[in-house]
Scaffold this motif. Structure first.
Motif, PDB file in Angstrom:
ATOM      1  N   PRO A  58       0.826  -1.211   0.000  1.00 55.96           N
ATOM      2  CA  PRO A  58       0.000   0.000   0.000  1.00 55.96           C
ATOM      3  C   PRO A  58       0.863   1.264   0.000  1.00 55.96           C
ATOM      4  CG  PRO A  58      -0.714  -1.555   1.696  1.00 55.96           C
ATOM      5  CD  PRO A  58       0.602  -2.044   1.191  1.00 55.96           C
ATOM      6  N   LYS A  62      -3.927   5.127   4.560  1.00 56.72           N
ATOM      7  CA  LYS A  62      -5.277   5.127   3.988  1.00 56.72           C
ATOM      8  C   LYS A  62      -5.451   3.943   3.051  1.00 56.72           C
ATOM      9  CE  LYS A  62      -8.486   8.005   1.302  1.00 56.72           C
ATOM     10  NZ  LYS A  62      -8.647   9.300   0.572  1.00 56.72           N
ATOM     11  N   ASP A  63      -4.458   3.709   2.194  1.00 57.40           N
ATOM     12  CA  ASP A  63      -4.525   2.560   1.288  1.00 57.40           C
ATOM     13  C   ASP A  63      -4.487   1.244   2.062  1.00 57.40           C
ATOM     14  OD1 ASP A  63      -4.679   4.165  -0.884  1.00 57.40           O
ATOM     15  OD2 ASP A  63      -2.615   3.873  -1.561  1.00 57.40           O
ATOM     16  N   TRP A  64      -3.693   1.228   3.130  1.00 61.82           N
ATOM     17  CA  TRP A  64      -3.596   0.009   3.944  1.00 61.82           C
ATOM     18  C   TRP A  64      -4.952  -0.319   4.569  1.00 61.82           C
ATOM     19  CZ3 TRP A  64      -4.567  -0.396   9.218  1.00 61.82           C
ATOM     20  CH2 TRP A  64      -4.299  -1.649   9.774  1.00 61.82           C
ATOM     21  N   LEU A  65      -5.628   0.692   5.113  1.00 62.81           N
ATOM     22  CA  LEU A  65      -6.920   0.469   5.771  1.00 62.81           C
ATOM     23  C   LEU A  65      -7.973  -0.020   4.786  1.00 62.81           C
ATOM     24  CD1 LEU A  65      -8.446   0.738   8.467  1.00 62.81           C
ATOM     25  CD2 LEU A  65      -9.062   3.073   7.779  1.00 62.81           C
ATOM     26  N   SER A  66      -7.987   0.557   3.606  1.00 68.37           N
ATOM     27  CA  SER A  66      -8.978   0.153   2.592  1.00 68.37           C
ATOM     28  C   SER A  66      -8.678  -1.223   2.004  1.00 68.37           C
ATOM     29  CB  SER A  66      -9.049   1.192   1.471  1.00 68.37           C
ATOM     30  OG  SER A  66      -7.802   1.286   0.793  1.00 68.37           O
ATOM     31  N   LEU A  67      -7.430  -1.672   2.126  1.00 66.90           N
ATOM     32  CA  LEU A  67      -7.056  -2.984   1.588  1.00 66.90           C
ATOM     33  C   LEU A  67      -7.765  -4.101   2.347  1.00 66.90           C
ATOM     34  CD1 LEU A  67      -5.236  -4.826  -0.179  1.00 66.90           C
ATOM     35  CD2 LEU A  67      -3.465  -4.588   1.579  1.00 66.90           C
ATOM     36  N   THR A  68      -7.771  -4.063   3.667  1.00 67.90           N
ATOM     37  CA  THR A  68      -8.324  -5.064   4.584  1.00 67.90           C
ATOM     38  C   THR A  68      -7.552  -6.391   4.508  1.00 67.90           C
ATOM     39  OG1 THR A  68      -9.967  -6.118   3.143  1.00 67.90           O
ATOM     40  CG2 THR A  68     -10.631  -4.072   4.292  1.00 67.90           C
ATOM     41  N   GLY A  71      -8.793  -8.453   1.564  1.00 69.54           N
ATOM     42  CA  GLY A  71      -8.276  -7.955   0.286  1.00 69.54           C
ATOM     43  C   GLY A  71      -6.822  -8.343   0.082  1.00 69.54           C
ATOM     44  N   TRP A 198      -1.694  -8.616   7.586  1.00 68.95           N
ATOM     45  CA  TRP A 198      -2.206  -7.264   7.331  1.00 68.95           C
ATOM     46  C   TRP A 198      -1.692  -6.284   8.383  1.00 68.95           C
ATOM     47  CZ3 TRP A 198      -6.878  -4.742   9.591  1.00 68.95           C
ATOM     48  CH2 TRP A 198      -7.254  -3.581   8.891  1.00 68.95           C
ATOM     49  N   THR A 332      -4.154   4.002  13.109  1.00 66.28           N
ATOM     50  CA  THR A 332      -5.062   4.150  11.974  1.00 66.28           C
ATOM     51  C   THR A 332      -6.395   3.468  12.246  1.00 66.28           C
ATOM     52  OG1 THR A 332      -3.206   4.242  10.416  1.00 66.28           O
ATOM     53  CG2 THR A 332      -5.368   3.685   9.504  1.00 66.28           C
ATOM     54  N   SER A 336     -10.098   5.346  12.752  1.00 63.97           N
ATOM     55  CA  SER A 336     -11.142   5.068  11.759  1.00 63.97           C
ATOM     56  C   SER A 336     -12.442   4.608  12.402  1.00 63.97           C
ATOM     57  CB  SER A 336     -10.666   4.001  10.768  1.00 63.97           C
ATOM     58  OG  SER A 336     -10.529   2.744  11.419  1.00 63.97           O
TER      59      SER A 336
END
Length: 501
Positions: A58, A62-68, A71, A198, A332, A336
């Motif tokens: 990522p 932000k990209d890491w969090l949306s990856l899950t 994912g 993750w 993060t 969130s």
């Protein structure tokens, strides 16, 4: 027919509570945790993280969090599908092996397995004898060896693949995850293997920090299975030596598996803690003279927990790259959604202690594997009050351990006995108290003050019981003279503590 064993489709990875699993199965089903002994767990964790990191890195939090975690597993499955040919234990490009070393006389594969008895080592069980190994076992031992190969003359260093390279001596150097005595490794585990990876995944931004650049000047790099080096100091070897992926899955040995034998020579020499470079899972003390934490079977990993947990506090006493990555992700998660306060994680620490003699490394005497794992919620990690209380309780345990040591020593002196038994008493104390560590953590984190004090009092009574039992086991009280000394120096009700013996 050419022999083949695919690490992607064939089961070989030990998993807690299940049979061995393949890489495809690992990223298709969220199994709880990696199995095996401590050095196998560390090696497999680093391999899985390197595969996931190769699949996707990522850009930022932000990209890491949306990856899950789900994912990440899906992306990794795609990567494995695209790199099927890179994960075969045999063939023209065998996994983490060098066909160029085939000219070296082979040795029994058992020489690279720490549990196998060799030379004049005492054989305690049948598992320590040389036998034939399955392809799944060979794959696991191969990955473990690249991280934890013992130093010594088991490598044939007469072969040099890079022209003009003079880094080899008669004895092979220990692998970078082991070093001289055995490094203590620590990382955070989630509720399953997917979440564990993750929570430990590096972002591009994190690779650009000052500390990360000091460890990995070449950045993320490229995994060894995608492009193997041609020698010890070729351009590819230099990139592996100075990059994250090259360190996660090192090539400390150039080898080739052939039937039940192995052709073996020293591989890439990675910078060590002496160069202020170390594995991402290794902790180093902060201060004027930084030192790495090493494995000490007489001081179990949980006794380092106050220092390890300090990494998430405002004034840390240790630095661990992998824990630093988790700390970023932890913040993060909490920013969130406050529901993440109740998410549980485990701090896992482990490794192996080894001895050195005349350039050879081996497991002997008190050397052993060590491992500890303790659960905490993200809420507990964020609060300093429980941590301060936990530190007080660990300090109290240290005081009790020293008191037991003094009492046994005084009894032995009074009875004209060998005082060497004193250390045994302290070691027994810490072994038994280890079972209470999770209870201590839970008690310190208890919100209700009355319940907290009751839980701590219960723990203190249990510790007093442990003290009394160990003292009585090691200090006989059968005769009247023994009974007088036993009573005089008893750790729980004698005046010994008042006199500060």
């Amino acid at each position: 027919m050419t022999k083949s064993f695919s690490l992607i489709s064939q089961p070989w990875i030990p998993v807690t509570g299940f049979d061995k699993k393949s890489l495809r199965e690992i990223f298709s089903t969220p199994f709880p945790s990696i199995g095996g002994n401590p050095i196998e767990q560390i090696s497999i964790f680093k391999l899985l993280l390197a595969i996931a990191q190769s699949a996707i890195t990522p850009k930022d939090e932000k990209d890491w969090l949306s990856l899950t975690a789900e994912g990440l597993a899906a992306k990794t499955l795609e990567y494995l599908h695209d790199h099927e040919n890179n994960f075969d234990l045999y063939g023209t490009t065998p996994f983490l092996q060098m066909p160029q070393v085939a000219s070296i006389p082979p040795k029994p594969f058992a020489v690279v397995i720490s549990e196998i008895a060799s030379g004049n080592t005492t054989v305690l069980t049948q598992t320590q004898t040389i036998r034939n190994y399955t392809d799944a076992e060979l794959a696991l031992y191969l990955v473990t060896m690249q991280n934890f190969a013992f130093g010594g003359k088991k490598t044939d260093n007469s072969l040099i693949l890079t022209k003009g390279y003079n880094g080899k001596s008669k004895s092979g150097k220990p692998a970078c995850s082991l070093e001289q005595s055995g490094l203590l490794h620590t990382y955070v585990q989630g509720q399953d293997i997917w979440e564990t990876l993750w929570l430990n995944l590096w972002t591009e931004n994190q690779l650009q920090t000052e500390k990360a650049r000091a460890l990995f000047p070449s950045g993320k790099g490229r995994a060894a299975w995608e492009k193997m080096p041609t020698g010890e100091d070729c351009s590819t070897a230099k990139l592996l030596r100075s990059s994250l992926l090259g360190r996660l899955v090192p090539l400390c040995r150039f080898c080739l598996i052939e039937n039940q034998d192995i052709h073996l020579t020293e591989g890439i020499q990675y910078p060590s803690s002496k160069d202020h470079v170390f594995d991402t899972t290794v902790s180093i003390t902060l201060g004027d003279k930084p030192k790495v934490l090493i494995v000490n079977p007489m001081k179990r990993p949980w006794r380092e927990l106050t220092a390890i947990l300090s990494t998430v506090q405002t004034q840390p006493t240790l630095y661990c790259a992998q824990l630093s990555i988790f700390n970023h992700h932890c913040r993060t998660l909490l920013n969130s959604n406050h529901q993440h306060l109740f998410k549980d994680v485990r701090f896992w620490s482990g490794g192996i202690r080894v001895s050195n003699k005349a350039g050879e490394q081996f497991v002997s005497g008190s050397d052993d594997y060590v491992a500890s794992s303790f659960k905490l919620s993200l809420q507990e990690l964020c609060e300093s009050a429980w941590y301060s209380l936990f530190c007080e309780e660990i300090h109290w345990l240290n005081v009790k351990a020293k008191k037991l040591e003094r009492c046994i020593h005084s009894y032995c002196e009074d009875m004209k006995l060998d005082t060497a038994i004193t250390k045994l008493g302290e070691n027994l104390f810490w072994t038994k108290v280890e079972t209470l560590c999770q209870n201590i953590i839970d008690a310190c984190a208890e919100k209700n003050h009355f319940e907290q004090q009751r839980a701590i009092k219960k723990i203190h009574l249990k510790v007093s019981e442990i003290l009394a039992n160990i003292y009585s086991d090691l200090c006989p009280y059968n005769t009247s003279r023994q009974l007088m000394s036993w009573t005089k120096f008893h750790p729980n009700f004698s005046p010994a503590g008042k006199r500060k013996l």
